[in-house]
Design a protein around this motif. Structure first.
Motif, PDB file in Angstrom:
ATOM      1  N   LEU A 197      -7.009   8.420  10.699  1.00  0.00           N
ATOM      2  CA  LEU A 197      -7.262   8.623   9.834  1.00  0.00           C
ATOM      3  C   LEU A 197      -7.017   8.231   8.142  1.00  0.00           C
ATOM      4  O   LEU A 197      -7.337   7.856   7.082  1.00  0.00           O
ATOM      5  N   LEU A 198      -5.617   8.415   8.435  1.00  0.00           N
ATOM      6  CA  LEU A 198      -4.475   7.477   7.063  1.00  0.00           C
ATOM      7  C   LEU A 198      -5.072   6.437   7.124  1.00  0.00           C
ATOM      8  O   LEU A 198      -4.179   5.574   5.431  1.00  0.00           O
ATOM      9  N   SER A 199      -5.043   6.062   7.308  1.00  0.00           N
ATOM     10  CA  SER A 199      -4.859   4.370   7.979  1.00  0.00           C
ATOM     11  C   SER A 199      -5.713   3.383   6.815  1.00  0.00           C
ATOM     12  O   SER A 199      -5.988   2.516   5.984  1.00  0.00           O
ATOM     13  N   LEU A 200      -7.351   4.344   6.642  1.00  0.00           N
ATOM     14  CA  LEU A 200      -8.491   4.162   5.882  1.00  0.00           C
ATOM     15  C   LEU A 200      -7.461   4.087   4.181  1.00  0.00           C
ATOM     16  O   LEU A 200      -8.761   3.266   3.891  1.00  0.00           O
ATOM     17  N   SER A 201      -6.279   4.583   4.249  1.00  0.00           N
ATOM     18  CA  SER A 201      -6.367   4.646   2.402  1.00  0.00           C
ATOM     19  C   SER A 201      -5.726   2.801   2.097  1.00  0.00           C
ATOM     20  O   SER A 201      -5.321   2.649   1.004  1.00  0.00           O
TER      21      SER A 201
ATOM     22  N   ALA B 136       2.707  14.032  11.251  1.00  0.00           N
ATOM     23  CA  ALA B 136       3.433  13.658  10.057  1.00  0.00           C
ATOM     24  C   ALA B 136       4.429  12.624  10.198  1.00  0.00           C
ATOM     25  O   ALA B 136       4.425  11.853   8.935  1.00  0.00           O
ATOM     26  N   SER B 137       4.515  11.757  10.666  1.00  0.00           N
ATOM     27  CA  SER B 137       6.429  11.384  10.609  1.00  0.00           C
ATOM     28  C   SER B 137       5.159   9.364  11.097  1.00  0.00           C
ATOM     29  O   SER B 137       5.911   9.333  10.119  1.00  0.00           O
ATOM     30  N   VAL B 138       4.745   9.520  11.859  1.00  0.00           N
ATOM     31  CA  VAL B 138       3.630   8.379  12.013  1.00  0.00           C
ATOM     32  C   VAL B 138       2.739   7.884  10.250  1.00  0.00           C
ATOM     33  O   VAL B 138       3.188   7.611   9.918  1.00  0.00           O
ATOM     34  N   GLY B 139       2.586   9.629   9.106  1.00  0.00           N
ATOM     35  CA  GLY B 139       1.742   9.210   8.135  1.00  0.00           C
ATOM     36  C   GLY B 139       3.335   8.510   7.097  1.00  0.00           C
ATOM     37  O   GLY B 139       2.924   7.892   6.396  1.00  0.00           O
ATOM     38  N   ILE B 140       4.414   9.015   7.771  1.00  0.00           N
ATOM     39  CA  ILE B 140       5.239   9.067   7.033  1.00  0.00           C
ATOM     40  C   ILE B 140       5.686   7.071   6.995  1.00  0.00           C
ATOM     41  O   ILE B 140       6.182   6.605   5.676  1.00  0.00           O
ATOM     42  N   LEU B 141       5.604   6.882   8.008  1.00  0.00           N
ATOM     43  CA  LEU B 141       6.137   5.661   7.829  1.00  0.00           C
ATOM     44  C   LEU B 141       5.084   4.738   7.311  1.00  0.00           C
ATOM     45  O   LEU B 141       5.156   3.242   7.125  1.00  0.00           O
ATOM     46  N   GLN B 142       3.446   5.163   7.696  1.00  0.00           N
ATOM     47  CA  GLN B 142       2.395   3.831   6.981  1.00  0.00           C
ATOM     48  C   GLN B 142       2.753   4.563   5.573  1.00  0.00           C
ATOM     49  O   GLN B 142       2.680   3.183   4.740  1.00  0.00           O
ATOM     50  N   ALA B 143       2.889   5.279   4.562  1.00  0.00           N
ATOM     51  CA  ALA B 143       3.638   5.312   3.758  1.00  0.00           C
ATOM     52  C   ALA B 143       4.339   4.393   3.210  1.00  0.00           C
ATOM     53  O   ALA B 143       4.744   3.625   2.467  1.00  0.00           O
ATOM     54  N   LEU B 144       5.921   4.567   3.940  1.00  0.00           N
ATOM     55  CA  LEU B 144       6.674   3.202   3.875  1.00  0.00           C
ATOM     56  C   LEU B 144       6.101   1.870   3.489  1.00  0.00           C
ATOM     57  O   LEU B 144       6.940   0.918   3.496  1.00  0.00           O
ATOM     58  N   CYS B 145       5.259   1.629   4.137  1.00  0.00           N
ATOM     59  CA  CYS B 145       4.336   0.165   4.560  1.00  0.00           C
ATOM     60  C   CYS B 145       4.560  -0.653   2.970  1.00  0.00           C
ATOM     61  O   CYS B 145       4.135  -1.532   2.490  1.00  0.00           O
ATOM     62  N   SER B 146       4.226   0.207   1.882  1.00  0.00           N
ATOM     63  CA  SER B 146       3.445   0.484   0.635  1.00  0.00           C
ATOM     64  C   SER B 146       5.484  -0.552   0.056  1.00  0.00           C
ATOM     65  O   SER B 146       5.416  -1.625  -0.960  1.00  0.00           O
ATOM     66  N   THR B 147       6.664   0.193   0.504  1.00  0.00           N
ATOM     67  CA  THR B 147       7.710  -0.681   0.408  1.00  0.00           C
ATOM     68  C   THR B 147       7.711  -2.545   0.939  1.00  0.00           C
ATOM     69  O   THR B 147       8.672  -3.202   0.175  1.00  0.00           O
ATOM     70  N   GLY B 148       6.388  -2.741   1.664  1.00  0.00           N
ATOM     71  CA  GLY B 148       7.151  -4.415   2.012  1.00  0.00           C
ATOM     72  C   GLY B 148       8.114  -4.387   3.087  1.00  0.00           C
ATOM     73  O   GLY B 148       8.544  -5.139   3.661  1.00  0.00           O
TER      74      GLY B 148
ATOM     75  N   THR C 261      -0.542   0.251   7.296  1.00  0.00           N
ATOM     76  CA  THR C 261      -1.061   1.145   7.360  1.00  0.00           C
ATOM     77  C   THR C 261      -2.587   0.828   8.659  1.00  0.00           C
ATOM     78  O   THR C 261      -1.601   2.041   9.971  1.00  0.00           O
ATOM     79  N   PHE C 262      -2.885   0.459   8.904  1.00  0.00           N
ATOM     80  CA  PHE C 262      -4.009   0.259   9.788  1.00  0.00           C
ATOM     81  C   PHE C 262      -2.799  -0.735  11.133  1.00  0.00           C
ATOM     82  O   PHE C 262      -3.151  -0.292  12.819  1.00  0.00           O
ATOM     83  N   GLY C 263      -2.053  -1.198  10.984  1.00  0.00           N
ATOM     84  CA  GLY C 263      -0.768  -1.586  12.182  1.00  0.00           C
ATOM     85  C   GLY C 263      -0.131  -0.840  12.890  1.00  0.00           C
ATOM     86  O   GLY C 263      -0.030  -0.947  13.946  1.00  0.00           O
ATOM     87  N   ILE C 264      -0.120  -0.258  11.903  1.00  0.00           N
ATOM     88  CA  ILE C 264       1.309   1.133  12.052  1.00  0.00           C
ATOM     89  C   ILE C 264      -0.308   2.501  13.241  1.00  0.00           C
ATOM     90  O   ILE C 264       0.302   2.231  14.773  1.00  0.00           O
TER      91      ILE C 264
END
Length: 600
Positions: A101-105, A203-215, A288-291
């Motif tokens: 669900l979060l990966s769609l972002s 929640a922790s997976v969501g935070i990891l997905q958010a960290l993907c924005s840092t590269g 996010t998709f990869g995670i």
């Protein structure tokens, strides 16, 4: 990265966690009885248990909560350990839904369809609709509004986290930190600690997905962190199993071993294959998709490998928490407080326990009534034991329901709780009257009181009516059948009339010398108990009806049905009255007495 980015990050995390919690709880609350229905399909089949775990976790958005429920069910005796294993495996698969669900972002593109698939585009609209439904809607619509609002808050928090973390891409120390996570052991530990603190792998997976924005997050660093996140989520169940029976503790350890073994197998396979064939994506930046893909593949692969070996996991848990000679008397908990974390499930369990309590009352009463004809020491002792059990049920249920009533409940669940609160006291009183019947029966035996054939016939008619009203009341209660409950009050009126007639006919036999005064004292005890049993059945039925109507004026309801020219009431009353009638009986010189009693 400045201090203000840190403040923004903290706010984003707060919104993300709150949104996830609000959405999960609202989904569970709105699902309500449907979730109870899903849980009623518990089976020994590992595959069906797996699907059960997936379905429940998809609804409540928390594998930890599902596992805690499994621990609670095992502790209550509702589920066997081998059934819980399948549920736990399903929970691990079901929790991956949130990641997708979060990966769609992470969707990017200029086309209208692509942009609309990105939750960031439509979650604000969803939030607006949600707050509208929550503010102006009623019952179920408010629940749907909270789900929408929770998702919108969750996505807003996700966006804020990503924005706040973006400056970290320029921080050398941060890049170096994630390089260190390429060490599988450090990555697993980091993921486990984060999830243990947050008490949610989603929640922790969501935070990891958010960290993907840092590269900074590469697949080589993300894989061990995700493995650790799955281990960290087992902490919730391990903590909840404290104070539970041994099978419940074993359930928590099954969850731990499932993820530990899965992590070891998956990491060995992942790094082994990378060493042999070299994954092209190994050092690429994760998105996010990869995670979401890694999280799903891990749980699917682990489940596929370990599902055929569920009995091995069971034996491993038994070895960890072994039996001992002192465990033979270990008791199941009637109502496990762990289930309070999922209120709709706790309500369903409370209703089942209330139904068991009602069944014990019915059995005790029928057994007690049999001793008035033929005394039996074993039955008398059994009735006393059942009355003690009913007292225990009332205490446990009452305490549990008070705690449950403080939770956020759906309208249907709230009605169920109110029904239980208004009825368990009457069921307890029915069991008390069963003990009173035993005392009367013991007096009949001790004093060798003989009943005339006419007196026995009269009591048979009355007892048949009492058994009928008790059976109808218990059945209506267990099925939560309000329509059936409406048939109780006319029968209660008939029982009251039968009691008066039995007294009148006894006086006639007494005057004719056909009955003894001593029998009259015992008869009065029997009649008093039978009448009060019918009264309590009436109270239970009226409570069910009143709660269903959201009204609590019993006097008004009874007055309306008895004196309001209710056609259905009159028809049912006449039907019961025709069914329970006495044989004509006239004694010389007693006609005037009969007339006087009937007029009274």
């Amino acid at each position: 990265m400045t201090i203000f980015n840190v403040f923004t990050l903290m706010g984003g995390i707060a919104m993300f966690l709150y949104g996830m919690d609000l959405m999960g709880k609202s989904l569970e609350q709105t699902a309500g009885s449907k979730l109870q229905g899903i849980l009623s399909t518990m089976t020994a089949s590992p595959v069906r248990a797996l699907l059960l775990g997936m379905a429940v976790t998809a609804v409540i958005q928390s594998s930890g909560a599902t596992t805690v429920m499994a621990v609670g069910f095992v502790n209550s005796g509702l589920m066997e350990l081998h059934q819980a294993i399948g549920v736990i495996m399903g929970a691990n698969v079901g929790t991956t839904v949130t990641g997708w669900l979060l990966s769609l972002s992470g969707l990017e593109g200029d086309s209208f369809i692509t942009r609309m698939l990105n939750p960031n585009a439509w979650s604000p609209i969803l939030g607006f609709i949600g707050i509208w439904l929550y503010t102006f809607g009623k019952d179920r619509r408010r629940g749907v509004g909270k789900i929408m609002l929770g998702f919108a808050i969750l996505m807003s928090g996700m966006g804020i986290m990503s924005s706040a973390m973006s400056p970290l891409a320029d921080e050398p120390w941060f890049m170096q930190l994630f390089l260190s996570f390429k060490n599988p052991i450090l990555g697993v530990i980091a993921g486990a600690v984060l999830t243990a603190v947050l008490q949610s792998s989603s929640a922790s997976v969501g935070i990891l997905q958010a960290l993907c924005s840092t590269g900074a997050v590469t697949f080589s660093a993300a894989v061990p962190i995700i493995m650790g996140q799955n281990i960290g989520t087992t902490v919730t169940a391990l903590i909840s199993s404290a104070g539970a029976n041994k099978n419940a503790k074993r359930t928590a350890f099954v969850h731990l071993y499932f993820n530990l073994i899965g992590t070891v197998v998956f990491l060995l396979g992942f790094y082994g294959l990378n060493a042999v064939i070299g994954f092209s994506f190994f050092n690429e930046t994760a998105n996010t998709f990869g995670i979401a893909i890694v999280h799903t593949v891990f749980n699917l692969v682990t489940t596929a490998i370990l599902l055929p070996f569920n009995r091995v996991l069971e034996r491993l848990a038994i070895m960890t928490v072994p039996d001992s000679p002192t465990d033979s008397g270990e008791q199941h908990s009637l109502l496990d407080e762990r289930l309070l974390t999922t209120p709709s499930v706790a309500v369903g369990r409370a209703m089942l326990v209330g139904g068991d309590m009602a069944e014990i009352c019915r059995t005790a009463l029928l057994q007690a009534m049999s001793t008035t004809r033929v005394w039996n020491d074993a039955i008398a002792d059994e009735v006393t034991r059942k009355e003690d059990a009913v007292d225990h049920y009332e205490d446990v249920l009452g305490t549990y329901l008070v705690k449950l009533s403080a939770k956020h409940l759906s309208q249907d669940d709230n009605r169920t709780v109110n029904t239980l609160l208004h009825t368990i006291g009457d069921f307890e009183r029915v069991s008390d009257h069963a003990v009173n019947l035993i005392k009367a029966a013991r007096e009949i035996r001790d004093k060798s009181i003989q009943f005339s054939e006419e007196a026995l016939n009269d009591l048979s008619v009355l007892e048949a009516a009492v058994q009928d009203i008790v059976n109808r009341t218990v059945d209506a209660f267990q099925k939560n059948d309000v329509y059936a409950a409406k048939k109780i009050e006319p029968l209660e009126e008939v029982v009251d009339g039968l009691v008066r007639e039995v007294k009148s006919r006894h006086i006639m036999r007494l005057q004719a010398g056909a009955c003894s005064i001593e029998y009259g004292f015992v008869l009065d005890d029997l009649l008093t108990n039978y009448e009060r049993i019918a009264d309590h059945c009436s109270n239970i039925a009226v409570a069910m009806i009143e709660v269903s109507l959201d009204k609590f004026d019993t006097h008004e309801y009874l007055n309306a049905v008895k004196h309001g020219e209710d056609v259905k009431f009159e028809r049912r009353y006449e039907k019961y009255r025709d069914r329970y009638t006495f044989e004509p009986e006239v004694y010389a010189g007693a006609e005037d007495t009969e007339k006087t009693e009937n007029e009274a």
